[in-house]
Every structure is written in C-alpha cells, then in structure tokens.
Design an enzyme around this catalytic site. Structure first.
Site, PDB file in Angstrom:
ATOM      1  N   LEU A   1      22.448  49.969 110.656  1.00 21.65           N
ATOM      2  CA  LEU A   1      22.804  51.202 111.352  1.00 21.65           C
ATOM      3  C   LEU A   1      21.585  52.031 111.731  1.00 21.65           C
ATOM      4  O   LEU A   1      20.587  52.053 111.032  1.00 21.65           O
ATOM      5  CB  LEU A   1      23.703  52.051 110.438  1.00 21.65           C
ATOM      6  CG  LEU A   1      24.875  51.326 109.792  1.00 21.65           C
ATOM      7  CD1 LEU A   1      25.554  52.222 108.774  1.00 21.65           C
ATOM      8  CD2 LEU A   1      25.862  50.859 110.857  1.00 21.65           C
TER       9      LEU A   1
ATOM     10  N   MET B   1      15.353  43.470 113.270  1.00 20.13           N
ATOM     11  CA  MET B   1      15.119  44.594 114.172  1.00 20.13           C
ATOM     12  C   MET B   1      15.196  45.924 113.436  1.00 20.13           C
ATOM     13  O   MET B   1      14.417  46.848 113.686  1.00 20.13           O
ATOM     14  CB  MET B   1      16.141  44.558 115.316  1.00 20.13           C
ATOM     15  CG  MET B   1      15.868  45.593 116.416  1.00 20.13           C
ATOM     16  SD  MET B   1      14.312  45.322 117.274  1.00 20.13           S
ATOM     17  CE  MET B   1      13.542  46.935 117.104  1.00 20.13           C
ATOM     18  N   LYS B   2      16.122  46.031 112.484  1.00 17.15           N
ATOM     19  CA  LYS B   2      16.259  47.261 111.702  1.00 17.15           C
ATOM     20  C   LYS B   2      14.998  47.536 110.888  1.00 17.15           C
ATOM     21  O   LYS B   2      14.556  48.688 110.775  1.00 17.15           O
ATOM     22  CB  LYS B   2      17.479  47.158 110.795  1.00 17.15           C
ATOM     23  CG  LYS B   2      17.654  48.327 109.832  1.00 17.15           C
ATOM     24  CD  LYS B   2      17.848  49.658 110.528  1.00 17.15           C
ATOM     25  CE  LYS B   2      18.193  50.735 109.516  1.00 17.15           C
ATOM     26  NZ  LYS B   2      18.313  52.070 110.115  1.00 17.15           N
ATOM     27  N   LEU B   3      14.405  46.501 110.318  1.00 18.53           N
ATOM     28  CA  LEU B   3      13.176  46.701 109.555  1.00 18.53           C
ATOM     29  C   LEU B   3      12.037  47.166 110.464  1.00 18.53           C
ATOM     30  O   LEU B   3      11.228  48.014 110.064  1.00 18.53           O
ATOM     31  CB  LEU B   3      12.785  45.415 108.826  1.00 18.53           C
ATOM     32  CG  LEU B   3      13.685  45.019 107.653  1.00 18.53           C
ATOM     33  CD1 LEU B   3      13.179  43.730 107.020  1.00 18.53           C
ATOM     34  CD2 LEU B   3      13.763  46.127 106.606  1.00 18.53           C
TER      35      LEU B   3
ATOM     36  N   ASN C   1      12.698  50.810 111.083  1.00 21.57           N
ATOM     37  CA  ASN C   1      12.355  51.637 109.938  1.00 21.57           C
ATOM     38  C   ASN C   1      10.861  51.646 109.653  1.00 21.57           C
ATOM     39  O   ASN C   1      10.340  52.603 109.072  1.00 21.57           O
ATOM     40  CB  ASN C   1      13.140  51.185 108.707  1.00 21.57           C
ATOM     41  CG  ASN C   1      14.575  51.666 108.752  1.00 21.57           C
ATOM     42  OD1 ASN C   1      15.063  52.066 109.812  1.00 21.57           O
ATOM     43  ND2 ASN C   1      15.268  51.615 107.633  1.00 21.57           N
TER      44      ASN C   1
END
Length: 295
Positions: A119, A168-170, A173
């Site tokens: 998310l 992609m989330k990493l 972040n």
C-alpha cells in the site's frame, strides 16, 4: 460477489475492509489484539471467524495486512492448508520479496493464486478508499482481482508478476525513509549552525525541494503533531533491512540504503519506542546524537 477474508484490520486494514463491505462483498474477519476494529466491522455486516482456518474456508480471496514477512509466512501456512483451490491470497503488507516468491510458489502447488499489493497512503486514505496499490500478479489473476482492489484503492499500478509489487514498494520506501533520514540530519545541522528549524522550513516549504512527504514530516518537526505520519520507526528499519536483502540478492551496491538503515537503527536501538514513535520523530534521535536540544 467474491467472498473476502481479511486478516489484520488495524490502522490500514480497517478502512480497506470497510470499503469492501460497502461495495457489497461478504466479509469475514478474525480478531487479533485490538477488538475495536473487528467489532465495528461486525456492526456493519462482517462475520467474525473463530480462527484463521475458519476464515480461510469461508473466503474466495483473503487479504493480509501484517507487520512483515514472518507474520505473513505464518498466516499463509494456515491458508495453504485450508483455502479451496481457485482462491487468491492478497498480501498488502510490505514484505521481503524473497519470501514472497517462495510463498507464491507454495500456494501455486495447492492451486491457490498469489497477489502482492503493498500500500501507499495513510489510514485516512484507507478509510476514504483512496490508497495506492503496487500490484504483483499474473495478468490473468490481476484481471480477476482488479475490481476487488478498486473498492479500496484509488490508484493501482500492475508492475509485474508475483513479488514485483513488493519490490516496487521497497523502492518507494527507500525514497520515503531516505527523505526522513535526510530531513532529520539537515535539521540537526540547521540547529547546530545557528539557523534553526523554522528558518530552514521557511526556505524549503513551497520551493522546488518541497513535497508531500516533506509536509507530513514537518507536521511534527515544525508543528509538533506526533501523528502527522503514522509509520513506526520499527517498520522503517524493517523495510530498509528488506531493501538491503533485495540489493544483496541482485548484486547492487547500496551504500545510501545502508546509511538510511543505520539512521533508523540508531533510533530504534538507542531508546526509541519503536511501537509508538513514528518516522518524523527520527528528527529527535538524530538531534540528540548530535548534542542538539529540540526542547
């Protein structure tokens, strides 16, 4: 309508689950520690399962919002044994892609499909159904799951197959936690150099260096709002540790990532309350490490 199970109706999960209910999906939830969100969802029409196995048997699609890969792995252990063939597991956590790939392969052996949909956004956006989702799934599974995701996501990016969403989330972040570490160090230097936080903010705010993350971060650093960005220091450290593993697995030198991780490790390991202190509070830890009293 697909029957949905939801594991982890906390800060983000409650709003997502509420939007699934509002869209007409039969919803099953399971209690963990905080009964408040579960009781609220039951009052809106959700069914509370006695345990995770019962939730799995009652659901076509199970969403997971958990702190990280160890918790997701334990949940999937039960789902793999109890869900029917043709089901889908949707991991909305920020997880280690190495673990994600292994879980997707294990579920595939059971005839259960995998989606990683970490998310972007805040609990307020979760309640409003305006989260962003970075989705890893096969094209066929994505076609089935997209209408479900749209009940709680305003922006959906299908970035590849299983584990691509977590990768992609990493990266996302990495940028966000990097901003937090950079702002914290810049403010310590501004204070030590005699400029101060307010002067720094008066120049950066509204300039080309301003952005949405800057504004929420400064919501604490300047305005003192402790809940301006509710993402814990512990989660920040966890995500940067996962990023390090991803970089190591691909053979990419990641010196800036290591420096960012060390900033959060400093906070968590020197008296930081990782369960209660959020990313903008890093400014206090970096200040103290440099002999700066922010009051």
């Amino acid at each position: 309508m697909e029957k949905i199970g939801f594991v982890g109706v906390g800060l983000m999960g409650h709003g997502m689950a509420a939007n699934l209910l509002a869209a007409g999906h039969p919803l099953t939830v399971v209690a963990h520690r905080n009964r408040g969100p579960v009781d609220d969802l039951v009052s809106r029409g959700a069914v509370e399962a006695a345990d995770l196995a019962a939730l799995a048997r009652a659901s076509d699609i199970v969403h997971i919002c958990a702190p990280g890969s160890p918790q997701v792995e334990a949940i999937v252990e039960v789902l793999a044994a109890e869900m029917l063939k043709g089901g889908i597991v949707v991991d909305c956590s920020t997880s280690n892609p190495v673990s994600t790939e292994a879980l997707a392969a294990r579920l595939a052996e059971r005839g259960i499909d995998w989606v990683d949909a970490p998310l972007g956004g805040t609990p307020v956006q979760a309640e409003a159904g305006e989260l962003a989702a970075m989705v890893g799934a096969t094209p066929e599974v994505f076609a089935r799951i997209e209408p479900v995701l749209r009940t709680w996501a305003g922006t959906i990016a299908h970035v590849g197959g299983p584990a691509a969403g977590h990768k992609m989330k990493l990266l996302n972040n990495f940028l966000a936690m990097g901003y937090g570490a950079l702002y914290s160090e810049a403010l310590a230097l501004a204070e030590k150099a005699g400029l101060g936080t307010d002067t720094f903010d008066s120049v950066i705010r509204g300039s080309r260096m301003d952005c949405g993350f800057y504004q929420t971060f400064m919501g604490y650093a300047v305005e003192g709002n402790r809940e301006a960005h509710k993402f814990t220091l512990t989660n920040a450290l966890k995500d940067m540790t996962y990023l390090s593993a991803m970089a190591g697995g691909t053979g990419v030198a990641n010196p800036i990532g290591a420096a960012i991780r060390n900033s959060y490790a400093l906070a968590v390991n020197t008296g930081g309350d990782g369960a209660e202190d959020y990313v903008p509070h890093l400014v206090d830890y970096i200040a103290r490490a440099n002999g700066v009293d922010r009051g």
